[in-house]
Design an enzyme around this catalytic site. Structure first.
Site, PDB file in Angstrom:
ATOM      1  N   GLY A  46      55.082  23.825 -17.973  1.00  0.00           N
ATOM      2  CA  GLY A  46      56.491  24.260 -18.168  1.00  0.00           C
ATOM      3  C   GLY A  46      56.596  25.110 -19.567  1.00  0.00           C
TER       4      GLY A  46
ATOM      5  CE1 TYR B 177      66.209  16.227 -15.045  1.00  0.00           C
ATOM      6  CE2 TYR B 177      67.916  15.160 -16.241  1.00  0.00           C
ATOM      7  CZ  TYR B 177      66.925  15.949 -16.172  1.00  0.00           C
ATOM      8  OH  TYR B 177      66.391  16.327 -17.414  1.00  0.00           O
TER       9      TYR B 177
END
Length: 315
Positions: free
Chosen positions: A29, A184
């Site tokens: 990422g 999440y």
């Protein structure tokens, strides 16, 4: 019960980041301007050989260009991997074999509260990207981590793990009501359960691998806007982006907990986060996860489910 060490009053700073010459660090990422970018940048600045991993080759090129402008002579490699796609993870892990021993794996990549989407593997996209993909990647890279002789796996969680309603132990391919923020939060709880179970298993097998976790607090990145509006810019996306940055610490500061976890003299199962009010910002220090994250039964059950889901039996 397996969990992090007791919090310490001594906060960490970039001045404490030791020389990284001779170490290979893979960071997922690493989109330019995000937490992964700044994590990789500081490790490269200290002489580490840093592998920039991300799902888009062009964005990896942009991150590489930005980093070499700031750190001429930075030793960088690139690895394309889409963590939401298990076949992509397997391909990337195979290609990563050419890197040789890996000293640190930073599982930083993640998505936040996007619209509902099922991946090609039949998994909800957040759980696939934030947990199952990193679980598989770490498992496939384990021989290279062990080969380093003293490896660390740092997985990025969130203070949001504290509001998860449950451990995600149901069939991950079954349909369920989708609520983006609760899901999440469950992925971030899964990150901690994975970390503590990995560390316990590594110690039980006398493997030279420590697993630690970190969370950035509230950092001024594009993550929230990307989740709500995709990669679009302008309009509501720009408004949300500006609102987050107005109340958050800079993105580079959000990378400090990951850097501390990756380099400080800490035992496995340590959890690192900001030292400020509510752990929203400030220099990093050892912090405490919620009791559910330290539940050994939940750790083991999620591990078994994860092995079955990704089709990998860890040693």
């Amino acid at each position: 019960m397996t969990g992090p060490t007791t919090p310490t009053a001594q906060a960490w700073s970039l001045a404490d980041l030791p020389d990284q010459t001779g170490r290979t660090i893979l960071v997922t990422g690493t989109t330019q301007g995000g937490l992964g970018h700044f994590t990789a940048l500081e490790l490269a600045r200290r002489g580490g050989r840093v592998v920039l991993a991300g799902r888009n080759a062009d964005k990896l090129d942009a991150t590489e260009a930005a980093m070499t402008t700031e750190v001429p002579g930075a030793v960088l490699e690139k690895l394309v991997v889409d963590l939401s796609d298990l076949s992509s993870v397997r391909t990337a892990a195979s290609e990563a074999g050419a890197l040789g021993p890996i000293d640190v794996l930073v599982n930083n990549a993640g998505i936040m509260a996007p619209p509902y989407r099922r991946t090609g593997d039949g998994l909800e996209s957040q759980m696939a990207t934030n947990h199952f993909g990193p679980f598989l990647l770490t498992g496939l890279l384990l021989p290279q981590l062990v080969a380093s002789g003293d490896a660390r796996v740092v997985t990025v969680s969130s203070v949001m793990h504290k509001v998860a309603r449950q451990v995600p132990l149901g069939d991950p391919r079954a349909e369920r009501r989708y609520q983006r923020w609760p899901v999440y939060a469950e992925t971030k709880l899964a990150n901690l359960l994975f970390t503590f179970e990995l560390d316990r298993r590594a110690r039980g097998k006398d493997l030279p691998v420590r697993a630690l976790a970190a969370h950035p607090g509230l950092a001024g990145t594009h993550l929230a806007a990307n989740g709500q509006f995709g990669r679009a810019r302008g309009g509501a996306a720009s408004i949300l982006d500006a609102a987050v940055k107005a109340i958050a610490q800079p993105a580079h500061a959000g990378a400090w907990p990951s850097l501390m976890a990756a380099t400080a003299d800490l035992p496995g199962s340590t959890y690192v986060g900001p030292s400020g009010l509510g752990e929203r910002g400030g220099p990093p220090q050892v912090v405490t996860a919620r009791a559910l994250a330290m539940n050994a039964e939940m750790q083991a059950r999620l591990w078994q489910l994860s092995e079955e889901t990704v089709g990998l039996r860890w040693p």
